[in-house]
Design an enzyme around this catalytic site. Sequence first.
Site, mmCIF file in Angstrom:
data_model
loop_
_atom_site.group_PDB
_atom_site.id
_atom_site.type_symbol
_atom_site.label_atom_id
_atom_site.label_comp_id
_atom_site.label_asym_id
_atom_site.label_seq_id
_atom_site.Cartn_x
_atom_site.Cartn_y
_atom_site.Cartn_z
ATOM 1 N N HIS A 298 156.007 35.427 -50.267
ATOM 2 C CA HIS A 298 156.435 35.492 -51.324
ATOM 3 C C HIS A 298 158.250 36.144 -50.618
ATOM 4 C CE1 HIS A 298 153.182 34.863 -52.617
ATOM 5 N NE2 HIS A 298 152.213 36.377 -51.965
ATOM 6 N N GLU B 101 145.625 39.770 -46.214
ATOM 7 C CA GLU B 101 145.439 40.564 -47.556
ATOM 8 C C GLU B 101 145.551 41.837 -46.809
ATOM 9 O OE1 GLU B 101 146.837 38.518 -49.711
ATOM 10 O OE2 GLU B 101 145.928 37.019 -49.897
HETATM 11 ZN ZN LIG Z 1 150.651 37.010 -51.305
#
Ligand SMILES: [Zn+2]
Length: 268
Positions: A67, A232
């Site tokens: 991002h 993650e």
């Molecule tokens: Zn992400």
Amino acid sequence: MGKLDVAAASVAVLAATVGLWVGQSSSLAPAPEPTTPAPAVPSPGPTTSPAALLPLEGESFVLDPGHNAGNAEAVAEVNALVPDGRGGMKACNSTGTSTNDGYPEHAFNWDVADRARAHLEDLGATVRLTRGPDGVGPCVDARGQAGVGATALVSVHANGSESPVAAGFFTIIVATPLNDAQGAPSEDLAAAMRASLEEEGFPPSNMVPGALQQRDDLGTLNFSEVPAVLLELAEFRNPAEAAAVQDPAVRERYAAAIADALVTLYGD
Ligand SMILES: [Zn+2]
């Protein structure tokens, strides 16, 4: 000229150069070591650290902080469709998640990746990041392609499961490899990351079996031509993990775990 003749000629040239063995230059034996003692060189002090000892010398890595800070404001650009790497199209990028108290995933991803970069450079590696600390994008296809020529690509993310009891890290690789690097080498990379994160004290996901997810819809992974894994690292809606990720010391441990995994896998 045959191979042996070339060797003989080389011996002759070397012999002439060092001024020794001129009479024996027709021998096909390997060139003798010069018998002249090497000139004395000052011996390095004990504090000199030879660069050759760095374990990741000659390796290069691309770190992809997921991002970006400007994505939320650049809706049209971020939602523009780009190839997904499997014949379809998907959004260029996305905003990422955030903790309930507003700490954004993009900031976490950037900080962990930048800290990992510092570790890896200290270990002798060359490191490229796919983006800076703020801005818009890049799109997922460009992120995946950024790995070209590197030893491996590591995409750094955190998860935003709606379940507050979801906790722990997991790794993602492609389900259906599009090239050799996306197969076993990426599985090995993901396994090394899981082992290193656990060793650093981070718990594997309580939602994703084996902390390994395999997906075909992530452009960053689909476009990679080098071993690639998407991490993650934490669950941003889990209250304990949401607090932990805002502690720089914890982010430093994530970064150290990433670097350790790459040393284990690719280090000398
Ligand atoms: Zn992400």
